[in-house]
Design a protein around this motif. Structure first.
Motif, PDB file in Angstrom:
ATOM      1  N   ASP A 169       0.855  -1.190   0.000  1.00  0.00           N
ATOM      2  CA  ASP A 169       0.000   0.000   0.000  1.00  0.00           C
ATOM      3  C   ASP A 169       0.891   1.240   0.000  1.00  0.00           C
ATOM      4  O   ASP A 169       1.481   1.584   1.026  1.00  0.00           O
ATOM      5  CB  ASP A 169      -0.901   0.004   1.238  1.00  0.00           C
ATOM      6  CG  ASP A 169      -1.852   1.201   1.264  1.00  0.00           C
ATOM      7  OD1 ASP A 169      -1.941   1.901   0.243  1.00  0.00           O
ATOM      8  OD2 ASP A 169      -2.501   1.422   2.306  1.00  0.00           O
ATOM      9  N   SER A 176       0.418   3.853   2.732  1.00  0.00           N
ATOM     10  CA  SER A 176       0.563   3.460   4.132  1.00  0.00           C
ATOM     11  C   SER A 176       1.329   4.498   4.943  1.00  0.00           C
ATOM     12  O   SER A 176       1.214   4.525   6.175  1.00  0.00           O
ATOM     13  CB  SER A 176       1.272   2.108   4.219  1.00  0.00           C
ATOM     14  OG  SER A 176       2.555   2.163   3.618  1.00  0.00           O
ATOM     15  N   ARG A 179      -1.160   6.526   7.053  1.00  0.00           N
ATOM     16  CA  ARG A 179      -2.209   5.794   7.771  1.00  0.00           C
ATOM     17  C   ARG A 179      -1.936   5.653   9.264  1.00  0.00           C
ATOM     18  O   ARG A 179      -2.641   4.919   9.937  1.00  0.00           O
ATOM     19  CB  ARG A 179      -2.358   4.382   7.184  1.00  0.00           C
ATOM     20  CG  ARG A 179      -2.532   4.315   5.693  1.00  0.00           C
ATOM     21  CD  ARG A 179      -3.820   4.900   5.225  1.00  0.00           C
ATOM     22  NE  ARG A 179      -4.083   4.572   3.823  1.00  0.00           N
ATOM     23  CZ  ARG A 179      -4.950   5.194   3.054  1.00  0.00           C
ATOM     24  NH1 ARG A 179      -5.655   6.193   3.554  1.00  0.00           N
ATOM     25  NH2 ARG A 179      -5.124   4.835   1.796  1.00  0.00           N
ATOM     26  N   PHE A 180      -0.927   6.353   9.793  1.00  0.00           N
ATOM     27  CA  PHE A 180      -0.551   6.136  11.176  1.00  0.00           C
ATOM     28  C   PHE A 180      -0.887   7.330  12.066  1.00  0.00           C
ATOM     29  O   PHE A 180      -0.310   7.475  13.148  1.00  0.00           O
ATOM     30  CB  PHE A 180       0.943   5.811  11.262  1.00  0.00           C
ATOM     31  CG  PHE A 180       1.288   4.478  10.663  1.00  0.00           C
ATOM     32  CD1 PHE A 180       1.311   3.341  11.452  1.00  0.00           C
ATOM     33  CD2 PHE A 180       1.586   4.354   9.318  1.00  0.00           C
ATOM     34  CE1 PHE A 180       1.619   2.112  10.906  1.00  0.00           C
ATOM     35  CE2 PHE A 180       1.893   3.128   8.758  1.00  0.00           C
ATOM     36  CZ  PHE A 180       1.914   1.999   9.549  1.00  0.00           C
ATOM     37  N   GLU A 181      -1.768   8.208  11.600  1.00  0.00           N
ATOM     38  CA  GLU A 181      -2.307   9.316  12.387  1.00  0.00           C
ATOM     39  C   GLU A 181      -1.195  10.165  13.015  1.00  0.00           C
ATOM     40  O   GLU A 181      -0.362  10.706  12.297  1.00  0.00           O
ATOM     41  CB  GLU A 181      -3.278   8.776  13.439  1.00  0.00           C
ATOM     42  CG  GLU A 181      -4.477   8.070  12.821  1.00  0.00           C
ATOM     43  CD  GLU A 181      -5.433   7.533  13.838  1.00  0.00           C
ATOM     44  OE1 GLU A 181      -5.090   7.505  15.040  1.00  0.00           O
ATOM     45  OE2 GLU A 181      -6.544   7.123  13.449  1.00  0.00           O
ATOM     46  N   TYR A 209       0.335  -4.976   9.244  1.00  0.00           N
ATOM     47  CA  TYR A 209      -0.303  -3.782   8.695  1.00  0.00           C
ATOM     48  C   TYR A 209      -1.787  -4.092   8.520  1.00  0.00           C
ATOM     49  O   TYR A 209      -2.172  -4.907   7.678  1.00  0.00           O
ATOM     50  CB  TYR A 209       0.341  -3.408   7.360  1.00  0.00           C
ATOM     51  CG  TYR A 209      -0.273  -2.185   6.704  1.00  0.00           C
ATOM     52  CD1 TYR A 209      -0.188  -0.936   7.310  1.00  0.00           C
ATOM     53  CD2 TYR A 209      -0.941  -2.276   5.489  1.00  0.00           C
ATOM     54  CE1 TYR A 209      -0.746   0.175   6.726  1.00  0.00           C
ATOM     55  CE2 TYR A 209      -1.490  -1.170   4.890  1.00  0.00           C
ATOM     56  CZ  TYR A 209      -1.398   0.055   5.517  1.00  0.00           C
ATOM     57  OH  TYR A 209      -1.960   1.163   4.931  1.00  0.00           O
ATOM     58  N   GLN A 210      -2.626  -3.445   9.327  1.00  0.00           N
ATOM     59  CA  GLN A 210      -4.044  -3.790   9.392  1.00  0.00           C
ATOM     60  C   GLN A 210      -4.930  -2.872   8.572  1.00  0.00           C
ATOM     61  O   GLN A 210      -6.116  -3.163   8.414  1.00  0.00           O
ATOM     62  CB  GLN A 210      -4.522  -3.722  10.859  1.00  0.00           C
ATOM     63  CG  GLN A 210      -3.732  -4.595  11.812  1.00  0.00           C
ATOM     64  CD  GLN A 210      -4.107  -6.061  11.710  1.00  0.00           C
ATOM     65  OE1 GLN A 210      -5.101  -6.407  11.085  1.00  0.00           O
ATOM     66  NE2 GLN A 210      -3.307  -6.926  12.304  1.00  0.00           N
ATOM     67  N   ASN A 211      -4.402  -1.795   8.041  1.00  0.00           N
ATOM     68  CA  ASN A 211      -5.269  -0.805   7.394  1.00  0.00           C
ATOM     69  C   ASN A 211      -5.905  -1.328   6.120  1.00  0.00           C
ATOM     70  O   ASN A 211      -6.915  -0.793   5.677  1.00  0.00           O
ATOM     71  CB  ASN A 211      -4.465   0.463   7.089  1.00  0.00           C
ATOM     72  CG  ASN A 211      -5.357   1.631   6.756  1.00  0.00           C
ATOM     73  OD1 ASN A 211      -5.670   1.888   5.606  1.00  0.00           O
ATOM     74  ND2 ASN A 211      -5.801   2.349   7.793  1.00  0.00           N
ATOM     75  N   ASP A 212      -5.339  -2.357   5.489  1.00  0.00           N
ATOM     76  CA  ASP A 212      -5.903  -2.883   4.253  1.00  0.00           C
ATOM     77  C   ASP A 212      -7.078  -3.818   4.497  1.00  0.00           C
ATOM     78  O   ASP A 212      -7.737  -4.234   3.543  1.00  0.00           O
ATOM     79  CB  ASP A 212      -4.824  -3.622   3.456  1.00  0.00           C
ATOM     80  CG  ASP A 212      -4.290  -4.827   4.230  1.00  0.00           C
ATOM     81  OD1 ASP A 212      -4.232  -4.746   5.461  1.00  0.00           O
ATOM     82  OD2 ASP A 212      -3.921  -5.822   3.575  1.00  0.00           O
ATOM     83  N   SER A 270      -9.288  -8.833   3.814  1.00  0.00           N
ATOM     84  CA  SER A 270      -8.730  -7.902   2.831  1.00  0.00           C
ATOM     85  C   SER A 270      -9.152  -8.208   1.406  1.00  0.00           C
ATOM     86  O   SER A 270      -8.676  -7.562   0.475  1.00  0.00           O
ATOM     87  CB  SER A 270      -7.200  -7.929   2.906  1.00  0.00           C
ATOM     88  OG  SER A 270      -6.695  -9.234   2.639  1.00  0.00           O
TER      89      SER A 270
END
Length: 564
Positions: free
Chosen positions: A118, A121, A124-126, A253-256, A527
């Motif tokens: 990704d 990415s 995606r870690f705020e 990596y959990q965002n996907d 996913s």
């Protein structure tokens, strides 16, 4: 009379005293004007006094100007209307903004496979910071050549890093602000390895391997930034196992992933409570429209419903209800009874449904107002057969669509057999065995026609079905087509988006798949592109989903699905 100076503060930020001063200033002005009118009031005066009276306004004006010059005039700032004062609340912006966390921030070290998976990415870690070891940049450089998705992601990541480095005020030694390119959700920094780090790894780990070098960087950062938490993020399971063995914090990596648990996937149907008529029956309104009956319900079950979700009520001794939600307004919902495709008179291309979920699915497939349908279920639940039967009926009988287009992800179960000869459709032939099997079943439904009639029907059916490869879908637009995407569980979310956006006016897309049969090594149930589509389209007025629960292929297939 000199004009008052311009206001120096926004009206919505003035203290209450300023408004009180404005009122006092206005009252003084009004009192002076009343006194001035009192001077002019008498009308009957002698001729000598008339001359004095004519000059009185001029003298009064001169005296007022002289008094104004001696005493500074109070600043009268304009009073803002109440609407301007309430602008500070901004309710719509406050709702959409995520709550800002105040806890300690972490330092995430990204593995190369996360960036190749990704490219976005990085953002995606705020509020947390990101660290990229030098070996990660080397591996990105080695993957950038080619036309594969991995190569495209590597090039996109390189362009993103270049944009961050080119932002005004960027300093690589202090770290790049991730929000400098417009990604406001990323509030941390991007740090690079700009100097050698001292670390010691066990002698059993080869020092020249890239994964081990990344583990060494994580160990050095953990010692340098203690007590700050340093976490390694990697898609490589073995990499995470080695990190845990060395006592390092690591995570996937959990965002996907659309969902964490496959059981949470939207099923498309819900059972009404046993006391439904007792709690909702008092205020139910019903009316007839054509062959369907509509019910307007209001009660505690309404907030949990979605548009095009199926509801059913089954209780011994009471009439059953099978309906679909067509409208939701506040605390009320309108449900519409279904067409019964289990009866032979409503057969679709000679096919009748055998259970409740199949009847729900056929109502979605035959509804021209539903443009996107997703079907999930185990092997033998009838997904392909129902989609083909509904497509043939609407193409050949109803003339609603011009042709059927079938495509699927070409992911083999075992070893690849190599290149296939022939045209595009001939190359896709071995992948379309399920299509041929179901067409053979559908061709035998017309028992009245002879052998020549069935042969002519099969030829007509074949002429209206086009088999296309996914590799050539980019840039196409389907007009009035009935598109079937088979084995959609093997698609990534990006591939699913590419296929769905091909739809033009009058096109219907059917996505089918079994999430328990994912053959792609890099996808999971959470996913998969099919899970992604089901979750994103739920509640859309022109989309529907149903999970088929019961297999109808054979008793052998049903038992094998349960025990194997």
């Amino acid at each position: 009379m000199p004009l008052p100076p311009a206001p120096t503060k926004p009206a919505d930020r003035l203290p209450p005293k300023a408004f009180a001063a404005s009122v006092r200033g206005t009252a003084r002005t009004a009192q002076k004007s009343e006194n001035f009118e009192a001077v002019k009031a008498p009308a009957a005066r002698p001729a000598a006094e008339k001359v004095i009276a004519k000059e009185a306004p001029k003298r009064a004006t001169a005296a007022l100007l002289e008094k104004t010059a001696r005493e500074p005039m109070p600043v009268v700032e304009p009073v803002a209307p109440p609407v301007m004062i309430q602008v500070e609340t901004r309710p719509s912006t406050t709702r959409s903004r995520k709550p800002v966390r105040t806890g300690p921030t972490k330092l995430f070290v990204l593995d190369t496979n996360v960036l190749l998976h990704d490219p976005m990415s990085l953002f995606r870690f705020e509020e947390h910071d990101i660290y990229l070891p030098m070996i990660v940049l080397e591996e990105l450089d080695g993957h950038k050549k080619g036309m594969t998705e991995v190569a495209r992601n590597a090039r996109q990541t390189s362009r993103t890093l270049d944009a961050l480095a080119g932002a005004p005020g960027a300093d690589i030694t202090a770290g790049f602000q991730l929000s400098s390119t417009g990604n406001r959700d990323a509030r941390g920094k991007l740090l690079f390895q700009t100097q050698p780090l001292n670390y010691t790894l066990p002698t059993s780990l080869p020092q020249g391997k890239a994964d081990n070098q990344i583990l060494g960087v994580v160990e050095a950062l953990r010692q340098h930034y203690a007590p700050r938490e340093v976490v390694l993020v990697s898609k490589d399971i073995n990499m995470r196992v080695k990190a845990r063995a060395l006592g390092l914090a690591t995570d996937d990596y959990q965002n996907d992933k659309t969902l964490e648990d496959g059981d949470l996937l939207y099923s498309g149907a819900t059972a009404l409570p046993t006391d439904f008529w007792a709690t909702h029956g008092q205020a139910v309104e019903s009316w007839q429209q054509g062959q369907h009956t509509f019910y307007k319900i209001d009660g505690p079950v309404v907030p949990s419903l979605l548009i095009n979700q199926f509801v059913y009520f089954e209780s011994p001794g009471e009439p059953s209800l099978y309906a679909r939600v067509t409208e939701i307004r506040g605390t009320t919902a309108v449900i519409k009874t279904l067409r019964d495709f289990t009866h032979l008179k409503n057969a679709v291309w000679g096919v009748t449904t055998r259970n409740r979920e199949q009847n729900f699915a056929m109502n979605l497939l035959m509804d021209p107002e539903v443009d996107f349908v997703t079907l999930t279920g185990t092997a033998g639940t009838g997904k392909t057969l129902m989609a083909l039967a509904a497509g043939l009926t609407q193409v050949l009988d109803d003339r609603r669509y011009t042709e059927i287009i079938v495509t699927r992800a070409t992911v083999s179960v075992g070893e690849d057999i190599g290149f296939l000869p022939g045209t595009e459709e001939e190359k896709m032939g071995p992948w379309m065995g399920a299509l041929d099997d179901n067409l053979e079943v559908l061709g035998k439904t017309d028992t009245s026609a002879g052998e020549w009639g069935r042969a002519a029907t099969n030829e007509l059916i074949r002429s209206r079905i086009k088999i296309k490869s996914m590799n050539f879908m980019r840039g196409r637009t389907f007009l009035n087509k009935y598109v079937i995407i088979d084995e959609a569980q093997n698609l990534t979310p990006k591939q699913m988006k590419t296929l769905i956006t091909r739809a033009g006016p009058g096109t219907k897309i059917i996505c089918m798949g079994n999430l328990a049969q994912i053959d792609t090594p890099y996808l999971t149930e959470g996913s998969s592109g099919l899970t992604f589509a089901v979750d994103k389209f739920k509640g859309w007025p022109h989309g529907g989903h149903i999970t088929l629960a019961r297999g109808e292929r054979s008793r052998l297939a049903d038992f094998a699905s349960e025990v194997l």
